[in-house]
Design an enzyme around this catalytic site. Structure first.
Site: not given
Ligand code: PGA
Length: 253
Positions: A9-11, A96, A98, A168, A174, A213, A234-235
């Site tokens: 997930n590159w956001k 998601h 966010e 999640e 994150g 994470s 993500g990150g």
């Protein structure tokens, strides 16, 4: 019975130029692996670039991070399921954290988006997860089950069997704080049981990914935990070498 899923997930990262360079590097390091599904969720503007860069690698699938809850109309700035499919997407993240907590997406909207996605032949990856406050109030199970029920409310049993889930925990996204493999497994088991109640034995077809994470150091122990069928990252998916290494993790089945 379930193929492990590795989803990036590159956001709000990697525009078309970066996305192309990423895919080139990633592909050079990552041989085809038939025992797992690899999925990229770039920003919508980079979907076409990723689809194009992966055209010789049908094992690399592309999805969108969000779609609008209506199929078309006067909704400036939004993207529809049909547009996503037309651009080459095969999957969509729905709910998601966010989207829920930064953009105020309701449970009802997630249900509509899942319905639209299935109708457009996009696999919805429905995300559920509790906030720290909810966890501390012992409400984790109630929250994820409420989100699951709402997200799947308009699907038939066969359709439910075709989706992907992601657990999640919001407090782990994150933050560098990961759920332990045991924490993840126990909520995945709760989700699996709820699916079984809803669709019986077909529940065994639904992959349940963990996200929050995940990194190179913890990916394998999560993947080797019972009922963890994949990762939503993500990150640690933003760097081609690092993401390639994670997608080559042992899956032990
Ligand atoms: P993270 O994000 O891996 O950076 O915690 C996961 C996600 O939001 O899907």
């Amino acid at each position: 019975m379930r193929t492990p899923v590795f989803a990036a997930n590159w956001k709000l990262n990697h525009g078309p130029t970066d996305a192309r360079a990423f895919l080139q590097r990633f592909i050079s390091q990552t041989p085809r692996q038939s025992d797992r599904t690899l999925l990229f969720f770039p920003p919508a503007l980079s979907v076409a670039a990723v689809v194009d860069a992966a055209r010789d690698r049908p094992d690399l699938l592309v999805g969108v991070q969000n779609v609008h809850a209506e199929s078309h109309g006067a909704f400036t700035g939004e993207n529809s399921v049909a547009m996503a499919r037309d651009a080459g997407a095969r999957a969509v993240l729905v709910g998601h954290s966010e989207r829920r907590h930064v953009f105020g997406e309701s449970d009802e909207a997630t249900g509509k988006k899942v319905r639209l996605a299935v109708d457009a032949h996009l696999v919805p990856m429905l995300c559920v997860g509790e906030t720290l406050e909810e966890r501390e109030a012992d409400a984790t199970e109630a929250v994820v089950l409420r989100q699951l029920t709402a997200g799947l409310s308009s699907l038939t049993d066969t359709e439910v069997a075709s989706i992907t889930l992601a657990y999640e925990p919001v407090w782990a996204i994150g933050t560098g704080r990961t759920a332990t493999p045991q924490d993840a497994s126990s909520i995945h088991a709760v989700l699996r049981a709820a699916l079984r109640e809803r669709i019986g034995d077909k529940a065994a077809h639904v992959p349940i990914c963990y996200g929050g994470s995940v990194n190179r150091g913890n990916a394998e122990s999560l993947l080797l935990s019972p009922d963890v069928d994949g990762l939503l990252v993500g990150g640690a998916s933003l760097d081609a070498d690092g993401w390639s290494a994670i997608t080559r993790s042992a899956i032990g089945r």
